[in-house]
Design a protein around this motif. Sequence first.
Motif, short mmCIF file in Angstrom:
data_model
loop_
_atom_site.label_atom_id
_atom_site.label_comp_id
_atom_site.label_asym_id
_atom_site.label_seq_id
_atom_site.Cartn_x
_atom_site.Cartn_y
_atom_site.Cartn_z
N ALA A 29 36.97 -16.93 2.94
CA ALA A 29 37.98 -18.00 2.98
C ALA A 29 38.56 -18.14 4.38
O ALA A 29 38.77 -19.26 4.87
CB ALA A 29 39.08 -17.73 1.96
N ALA A 30 38.81 -17.03 5.05
CA ALA A 30 39.32 -17.09 6.42
C ALA A 30 38.29 -17.73 7.34
O ALA A 30 38.63 -18.58 8.17
CB ALA A 30 39.69 -15.69 6.91
N PHE A 31 37.02 -17.35 7.19
CA PHE A 31 35.96 -17.94 8.00
C PHE A 31 35.87 -19.44 7.76
O PHE A 31 35.63 -20.22 8.69
CB PHE A 31 34.62 -17.28 7.68
CG PHE A 31 33.46 -17.95 8.35
CD1 PHE A 31 33.19 -17.73 9.69
CD2 PHE A 31 32.65 -18.83 7.65
CE1 PHE A 31 32.13 -18.36 10.33
CE2 PHE A 31 31.58 -19.47 8.27
CZ PHE A 31 31.33 -19.24 9.62
N GLU A 32 36.08 -19.86 6.51
CA GLU A 32 35.98 -21.28 6.16
C GLU A 32 37.29 -22.04 6.40
O GLU A 32 37.46 -23.14 5.91
CB GLU A 32 35.51 -21.42 4.71
CG GLU A 32 34.08 -20.97 4.54
CD GLU A 32 33.53 -21.15 3.13
OE1 GLU A 32 34.31 -21.41 2.18
OE2 GLU A 32 32.29 -21.04 2.98
N ARG A 33 38.19 -21.41 7.15
CA ARG A 33 39.45 -22.04 7.59
C ARG A 33 40.41 -22.32 6.45
O ARG A 33 41.21 -23.25 6.51
CB ARG A 33 39.15 -23.32 8.38
CG ARG A 33 38.22 -23.09 9.55
CD ARG A 33 37.84 -24.36 10.23
NE ARG A 33 36.82 -24.10 11.25
CZ ARG A 33 36.09 -25.02 11.83
NH1 ARG A 33 36.25 -26.29 11.51
NH2 ARG A 33 35.20 -24.70 12.73
N GLU A 34 40.33 -21.51 5.40
CA GLU A 34 41.23 -21.62 4.24
C GLU A 34 41.78 -20.24 3.87
O GLU A 34 41.67 -19.82 2.72
CB GLU A 34 40.48 -22.23 3.05
CG GLU A 34 40.04 -23.65 3.24
CD GLU A 34 41.16 -24.65 3.06
OE1 GLU A 34 42.22 -24.28 2.52
OE2 GLU A 34 40.97 -25.80 3.48
N PRO A 35 42.38 -19.53 4.83
CA PRO A 35 42.76 -18.13 4.55
C PRO A 35 43.79 -17.96 3.43
O PRO A 35 43.85 -16.90 2.82
CB PRO A 35 43.32 -17.64 5.89
CG PRO A 35 43.77 -18.89 6.58
CD PRO A 35 42.78 -19.96 6.16
N ASP A 36 44.57 -18.98 3.14
CA ASP A 36 45.59 -18.86 2.11
C ASP A 36 45.17 -19.46 0.78
O ASP A 36 45.98 -19.54 -0.15
CB ASP A 36 46.89 -19.52 2.59
CG ASP A 36 47.43 -18.87 3.86
OD1 ASP A 36 47.32 -17.63 3.97
OD2 ASP A 36 47.92 -19.59 4.74
#
Length: 171
Positions: A29-36
């Motif tokens: 998710a962090a890699f895909e720019r959605e860490p939260d």
Amino acid sequence: MTAPADPPAIRPATPADVPAILDFVRALAAFEREPDAVQATVPMLHAALFGPTPAAEAVIAERDGAPIGFAIFYTTFSTWTGRRGMWLDDLYVTPAARGSGAGAALLAHLARIAVARDYARFEWWVLDWNLPAIEFYRAKGAVAQDEWTVQRVDGAALHALAGAGTGQGRE
């Protein structure tokens, strides 16, 4: 990174892997720019993967007994083919293990499962900005389905749609 001589081991996930799987999900998710965006918890993933009615299956890639990646997949169905298919929901390899053959090993393992189960298709999404992944998938024979767009209803919109036509939601 220089590819190791031996491919990583791929094995079915076990309940003991669930914390590592959730860590991988968060890293993806962090890699895909959605860490939260990750709402899943260890108990939720445990129930989804190992409960009485599993929603998905998972496999772990490991080297020297240490997890270096994972894939989560589930069954789909196509009325056009009249057969089941496989949907790859997540595939993740740690940055340190990228280029080691782990991603290729995971994909090949899943393809073997799909063939053994006589599935008609093996499909997944990839973000349009993730060019290294797109190139990797193309090299493995994947073909983009660019004429289709993803549609999603969630949150309040999902609840409104569920109430449509019942007098419970806006019409």
